[in-house]
Design a protein around this motif. Structure first.
Motif, mmCIF file in Angstrom:
data_model
loop_
_atom_site.group_PDB
_atom_site.id
_atom_site.type_symbol
_atom_site.label_atom_id
_atom_site.label_comp_id
_atom_site.label_asym_id
_atom_site.label_seq_id
_atom_site.Cartn_x
_atom_site.Cartn_y
_atom_site.Cartn_z
ATOM 1 N N VAL A 36 24.911 -24.638 -5.181
ATOM 2 C CA VAL A 36 23.748 -24.424 -4.311
ATOM 3 C C VAL A 36 23.362 -25.727 -3.617
ATOM 4 O O VAL A 36 23.174 -25.762 -2.399
ATOM 5 C CB VAL A 36 22.561 -23.846 -5.119
ATOM 6 N N LYS A 37 23.267 -26.799 -4.375
ATOM 7 C CA LYS A 37 22.863 -28.089 -3.807
ATOM 8 C C LYS A 37 23.855 -28.597 -2.767
ATOM 9 O O LYS A 37 23.463 -29.216 -1.780
ATOM 10 C CB LYS A 37 22.732 -29.143 -4.907
ATOM 11 N N ASN A 38 25.136 -28.372 -2.997
ATOM 12 C CA ASN A 38 26.171 -28.908 -2.115
ATOM 13 C C ASN A 38 26.594 -27.959 -1.007
ATOM 14 O O ASN A 38 27.500 -28.274 -0.242
ATOM 15 C CB ASN A 38 27.394 -29.329 -2.947
ATOM 16 N N ASP A 39 25.941 -26.809 -0.913
ATOM 17 C CA ASP A 39 26.262 -25.835 0.137
ATOM 18 C C ASP A 39 25.949 -26.431 1.507
ATOM 19 O O ASP A 39 24.879 -26.999 1.719
ATOM 20 C CB ASP A 39 25.441 -24.564 -0.083
ATOM 21 N N THR A 40 26.875 -26.309 2.414
ATOM 22 C CA THR A 40 26.670 -26.836 3.767
ATOM 23 C C THR A 40 26.393 -25.742 4.788
ATOM 24 O O THR A 40 26.139 -26.036 5.950
ATOM 25 C CB THR A 40 27.905 -27.646 4.216
ATOM 26 N N THR A 41 26.425 -24.477 4.353
ATOM 27 C CA THR A 41 26.210 -23.365 5.279
ATOM 28 C C THR A 41 24.740 -23.013 5.454
ATOM 29 O O THR A 41 24.384 -22.324 6.396
ATOM 30 C CB THR A 41 26.940 -22.096 4.796
ATOM 31 N N GLY A 42 23.902 -23.437 4.512
ATOM 32 C CA GLY A 42 22.495 -23.062 4.548
ATOM 33 C C GLY A 42 22.211 -21.741 3.862
ATOM 34 O O GLY A 42 21.090 -21.251 3.883
ATOM 35 N N ALA A 43 23.237 -21.149 3.246
ATOM 36 C CA ALA A 43 23.086 -19.841 2.608
ATOM 37 C C ALA A 43 22.347 -19.902 1.281
ATOM 38 O O ALA A 43 21.910 -18.874 0.774
ATOM 39 C CB ALA A 43 24.455 -19.194 2.398
ATOM 40 N N TRP A 44 22.187 -21.082 0.721
ATOM 41 C CA TRP A 44 21.603 -21.216 -0.607
ATOM 42 C C TRP A 44 20.571 -22.322 -0.626
ATOM 43 O O TRP A 44 20.727 -23.342 0.038
ATOM 44 C CB TRP A 44 22.691 -21.527 -1.641
ATOM 45 N N ALA A 45 19.511 -22.105 -1.403
ATOM 46 C CA ALA A 45 18.492 -23.123 -1.605
ATOM 47 C C ALA A 45 18.082 -23.076 -3.072
ATOM 48 O O ALA A 45 17.907 -21.989 -3.635
ATOM 49 C CB ALA A 45 17.293 -22.874 -0.704
ATOM 50 N N LEU A 46 17.936 -24.226 -3.663
ATOM 51 C CA LEU A 46 17.603 -24.310 -5.076
ATOM 52 C C LEU A 46 16.107 -24.092 -5.273
ATOM 53 O O LEU A 46 15.280 -24.749 -4.641
ATOM 54 C CB LEU A 46 18.010 -25.676 -5.623
ATOM 55 N N ALA A 47 15.765 -23.151 -6.129
ATOM 56 C CA ALA A 47 14.364 -22.907 -6.481
ATOM 57 C C ALA A 47 13.993 -23.731 -7.703
ATOM 58 O O ALA A 47 12.952 -24.390 -7.729
ATOM 59 C CB ALA A 47 14.127 -21.420 -6.743
ATOM 60 N N THR A 48 14.847 -23.693 -8.731
ATOM 61 C CA THR A 48 14.632 -24.475 -9.948
ATOM 62 C C THR A 48 15.965 -25.019 -10.422
ATOM 63 O O THR A 48 16.985 -24.326 -10.351
ATOM 64 C CB THR A 48 14.009 -23.621 -11.084
ATOM 65 N N GLU A 49 15.954 -26.218 -10.893
ATOM 66 C CA GLU A 49 17.179 -26.806 -11.423
ATOM 67 C C GLU A 49 17.613 -26.055 -12.677
ATOM 68 O O GLU A 49 16.817 -25.366 -13.309
ATOM 69 C CB GLU A 49 16.966 -28.285 -11.732
ATOM 70 N N ALA A 50 18.871 -26.212 -13.014
ATOM 71 C CA ALA A 50 19.406 -25.557 -14.209
ATOM 72 C C ALA A 50 18.633 -26.013 -15.440
ATOM 73 O O ALA A 50 18.393 -27.205 -15.625
ATOM 74 C CB ALA A 50 20.888 -25.865 -14.363
ATOM 75 N N GLN A 51 18.242 -25.036 -16.227
ATOM 76 C CA GLN A 51 17.574 -25.295 -17.500
ATOM 77 C C GLN A 51 18.307 -24.465 -18.534
ATOM 78 O O GLN A 51 18.298 -23.239 -18.459
ATOM 79 C CB GLN A 51 16.112 -24.876 -17.440
ATOM 80 N N CYS A 52 18.943 -25.143 -19.466
ATOM 81 C CA CYS A 52 19.781 -24.471 -20.453
ATOM 82 C C CYS A 52 20.833 -23.643 -19.711
ATOM 83 O O CYS A 52 21.624 -24.200 -18.979
ATOM 84 C CB CYS A 52 18.955 -23.633 -21.418
ATOM 85 N N SER A 53 20.813 -22.320 -19.863
ATOM 86 C CA SER A 53 21.821 -21.490 -19.190
ATOM 87 C C SER A 53 21.207 -20.695 -18.040
ATOM 88 O O SER A 53 21.722 -19.660 -17.652
ATOM 89 C CB SER A 53 22.476 -20.546 -20.196
#
Length: 142
Positions: A36-53
């Motif tokens: 999600v963070k490295n997506d260059t298309t704009g299709a994804w945005a991070l809401a919350t960082e990974a926590q556990c699984s």
């Protein structure tokens, strides 16, 4: 009954086996976060960082791109909030994965996908990347 299942599974896997499964779940959540963070298309945005699984993210259809949670307007948040329920419905109707979604009003976060990876034995980076590609294909016109 659940205690017996856990005991039997622990006897079968042992401490090292459980450690390996938990580590894999955590690493797969980090993998999705990275995608999600490295997506260059704009299709994804991070809401919350990974926590556990767990990892939280938005799918951003083309008409709402670019989307940045730190600079989003109330109208942009209102629009992105409608995406996850519609995309989940399409995924269910097509027989694909069922990923939960939820808002977190206390953090000012409208509906976002909350991917939970409780059992990594049947998941892989490739399967998760393929899932994201299918989500993108299903959500293009939202």
């Amino acid at each position: 009954a659940d205690a017996l299942k856990l005991w039997l599974a622990w006897k079968y896997r042992g401490d090292a086996g459980w450690e390996e499964l938990v580590d894999l779940c955590f690493s797969l959540a980090k993998f999705v976060e990275s995608e999600v963070k490295n997506d260059t298309t704009g299709a994804w945005a991070l809401a919350t960082e990974a926590q556990c699984s767990n990892v939280g993210f938005w799918y951003v259809p083309p008409r709402l791109r670019p989307f940045n949670k730190d600079t989003a307007t109330p109208e942009q948040f209102a629009q992105i909030a409608k995406v996850a329920p519609k995309l989940k419905d399409r995924m269910q109707r097509s027989g694909d994965a069922m990923i939960g979604f939820q808002p977190v009003p206390a953090l000012g976060l409208p509906n976002f996908f909350r991917l939970v990876l409780p059992n990594a034995r049947h998941n892989s980076e490739k399967k998760l990347r393929d899932l994201m590609q299918r989500m993108d294909a299903l959500g293009q016109d939202l």
